[in-house]
Design a protein around this motif. Structure first.
Motif, short mmCIF file in Angstrom:
data_model
loop_
_atom_site.label_atom_id
_atom_site.label_comp_id
_atom_site.label_asym_id
_atom_site.label_seq_id
_atom_site.Cartn_x
_atom_site.Cartn_y
_atom_site.Cartn_z
N ARG A 124 38.95 37.76 39.30
CA ARG A 124 40.11 36.92 39.61
C ARG A 124 40.68 37.32 40.97
O ARG A 124 40.90 38.51 41.24
CB ARG A 124 41.18 37.04 38.53
N VAL A 125 40.89 36.32 41.82
CA VAL A 125 41.48 36.53 43.15
C VAL A 125 42.81 35.79 43.20
O VAL A 125 42.89 34.61 42.81
CB VAL A 125 40.56 36.02 44.27
N ARG A 126 43.84 36.47 43.64
CA ARG A 126 45.16 35.86 43.80
C ARG A 126 45.44 35.63 45.27
O ARG A 126 45.22 36.51 46.10
CB ARG A 126 46.24 36.73 43.17
N ILE A 127 45.96 34.44 45.58
CA ILE A 127 46.27 34.08 46.95
C ILE A 127 47.76 33.76 47.02
O ILE A 127 48.24 32.80 46.40
CB ILE A 127 45.44 32.87 47.42
N MET A 128 48.49 34.57 47.74
CA MET A 128 49.92 34.41 47.86
C MET A 128 50.26 33.23 48.78
O MET A 128 49.39 32.71 49.49
CB MET A 128 50.56 35.70 48.40
N GLY A 129 51.52 32.85 48.79
CA GLY A 129 51.94 31.72 49.61
C GLY A 129 51.69 31.91 51.08
O GLY A 129 51.47 30.94 51.82
N ASP A 130 51.72 33.18 51.54
CA ASP A 130 51.48 33.44 52.97
C ASP A 130 50.00 33.57 53.30
O ASP A 130 49.64 33.87 54.44
CB ASP A 130 52.22 34.71 53.41
N GLY A 131 49.12 33.36 52.30
CA GLY A 131 47.68 33.42 52.54
C GLY A 131 47.05 34.76 52.24
O GLY A 131 45.82 34.90 52.31
N THR A 132 47.85 35.78 51.90
CA THR A 132 47.28 37.08 51.55
C THR A 132 46.50 36.97 50.25
O THR A 132 47.02 36.48 49.24
CB THR A 132 48.40 38.13 51.38
N ALA A 133 45.24 37.41 50.26
CA ALA A 133 44.38 37.34 49.08
C ALA A 133 43.99 38.74 48.65
O ALA A 133 43.70 39.60 49.48
CB ALA A 133 43.13 36.52 49.40
N TYR A 134 44.00 38.96 47.32
CA TYR A 134 43.60 40.26 46.82
C TYR A 134 42.96 40.12 45.44
O TYR A 134 43.14 39.12 44.74
CB TYR A 134 44.79 41.23 46.77
N LEU A 135 42.19 41.13 45.06
CA LEU A 135 41.56 41.16 43.75
C LEU A 135 42.61 41.45 42.69
O LEU A 135 43.44 42.35 42.85
CB LEU A 135 40.49 42.25 43.70
N ALA A 136 42.57 40.69 41.58
CA ALA A 136 43.51 40.91 40.49
C ALA A 136 42.84 41.56 39.30
O ALA A 136 43.48 42.33 38.58
CB ALA A 136 44.16 39.59 40.07
N GLU A 137 41.57 41.26 39.07
CA GLU A 137 40.82 41.91 37.99
C GLU A 137 39.34 41.61 38.14
O GLU A 137 38.95 40.66 38.82
CB GLU A 137 41.31 41.48 36.61
N HIS A 138 38.52 42.45 37.49
CA HIS A 138 37.08 42.27 37.53
C HIS A 138 36.48 42.89 36.28
O HIS A 138 36.85 43.99 35.87
CB HIS A 138 36.48 42.93 38.77
N GLY A 139 35.56 42.18 35.66
CA GLY A 139 34.90 42.66 34.46
C GLY A 139 34.54 41.49 33.57
O GLY A 139 34.26 40.39 34.06
N TRP A 140 34.55 41.70 32.26
CA TRP A 140 34.30 40.59 31.35
C TRP A 140 35.46 39.62 31.44
O TRP A 140 36.61 40.02 31.63
CB TRP A 140 34.19 41.10 29.92
N PRO A 141 35.20 38.32 31.29
CA PRO A 141 36.30 37.35 31.29
C PRO A 141 37.33 37.70 30.21
O PRO A 141 36.97 37.96 29.06
CB PRO A 141 35.61 36.02 30.99
N ALA A 142 38.60 37.70 30.57
CA ALA A 142 39.65 38.01 29.60
C ALA A 142 39.78 36.92 28.55
O ALA A 142 40.08 37.20 27.39
CB ALA A 142 40.97 38.22 30.33
N SER A 143 39.55 35.68 28.96
CA SER A 143 39.65 34.54 28.04
C SER A 143 38.36 33.72 28.15
O SER A 143 38.35 32.62 28.72
CB SER A 143 40.87 33.68 28.36
N PRO A 144 37.26 34.24 27.62
CA PRO A 144 35.98 33.53 27.77
C PRO A 144 35.96 32.22 27.00
O PRO A 144 36.61 32.07 25.96
CB PRO A 144 34.96 34.52 27.19
#
Length: 298
Positions: A124-144
């Motif tokens: 999961r990648v989160r993109i803030m309103g100013d365009g800053t993007a960062y990793l939010a989580e990685h692994g098995w899907p939380a809600s497959p």
């Protein structure tokens, strides 16, 4: 000067230094450029995507490294980030919408566990309103939306591969347990010869420490949001206990420890958000009640 830091504090400081050494300074994209352009920018910059903070990164590595295929675990911190980057670079993207001005994108890819099984990884990648993007989580899907693991081998092949791997301490126990689980749900009948099954029991029995750590992992997951992972770990263990170890189980783990996990599952799973029946594997034994628990809310 004497360093009075605890071992945990020293480990955390080492981890934070290793995260900082990765040089993942972050990514900026133009949220207004359109989905295709945003995804393209993230893919092009996948190797510099990082978590929101070094502590966040170290926490995710500690909690979720074991969800990755063994060959992607390597040196934990750089390997975990590299796996996330590969998922962003090659995975199928899906928008999860905008919440409080933040765009959430999910990337999913199929990764081989062995020649006999695959796993779905989600970043999961989160993109803030100013365009800053960062990793939010990685692994098995939380809600497959479908089972996270798929088995391409025949049940007999899965059992034999697990039997061989159990004798190799370099092969993580969870990989062998997963293959045994695949053999169990892949056939309505008992798989393997008596000699094979006894061999599995003998080789698993001497890895008691790892079994107990796996049980502790199942309890940890039982009270959290990852309902699929909680059910899977509990089923992998139950399959080992019931199908192979039998009475020897209680020479390896305490009955009350199993009861504690089940109590956590009874309390936590009915509250699981995002659980769908389509993600439950086909062939789950009737006695594995935890897979039904998220759908029996009162």
């Amino acid at each position: 000067m004497t360093d009075n830091s605890s071992p945990v504090e020293k480990r955390l400081q080492r981890d934070l230094a290793e995260v900082n050494a990765l040089g993942r300074a972050g990514v900026r994209v133009d949220p207004s450029a359109g989905p295709k352009a945003v995804v393209g920018a993230l893919r092009a910059s996948a190797d510099v995507l990082g978590f929101g903070s070094p502590i966040d990164a170290a926490t995710h590595v500690m909690r979720r490294l074991e969800e990755l295929p063994p060959e992607e675990r390597g040196n934990p911190i750089p390997a975990y980030h590299a796996s996330a980057s590969e998922t962003v670079r090659r995975g199928r993207p899906r928008s999860e919408g905008v919440i409080d001005g933040t765009l959430n994108l999910l990337f999913e890819r199929q990764a081989p566990l062995t020649p006999l099984a695959t796993v779905t990884l989600a970043t999961r990648v989160r993109i803030m309103g100013d365009g800053t993007a960062y990793l939010a989580e990685h692994g098995w899907p939380a809600s497959p939306s479908k089972p996270v693991h798929a088995f391409t081998g025949k049940p007999e092949e899965l059992l034999e591969r697990a039997r061989v791997d159990l004798a190799d301490s370099d092969v993580p126990l969870d990989q062998s347990l997963l293959l045994l689980w695949g053999a169990r749900i892949g056939s309505p009948d008992l798989v393997g010869t008596q000699e094979q099954r006894l061999s599995v029991a003998e080789r698993a029995g001497v890895r008691g420490g790892e079994i107990r750590r796996t049980l502790a992992k199942a309890e940890q997951l039982a009270s959290g949001p990852e309902w699929y992972a909680a059910c899977l770990y509990r089923s992998m263990l139950e399959n080992l206990f019931e199908g192979f170890l039998g009475a020897v189980t209680f020479a390896v783990v305490k009955p009350e420890d199993i009861d504690d996990v089940d109590e956590e599952l009874r309390q936590g799973l009915p509250q699981a958000g995002g659980a769908v029946p389509e993600a439950v594997p086909t062939g789950v034994p009737e006695g594995h009640w935890w897979w039904r628990a998220p759908f029996t809310r009162s």
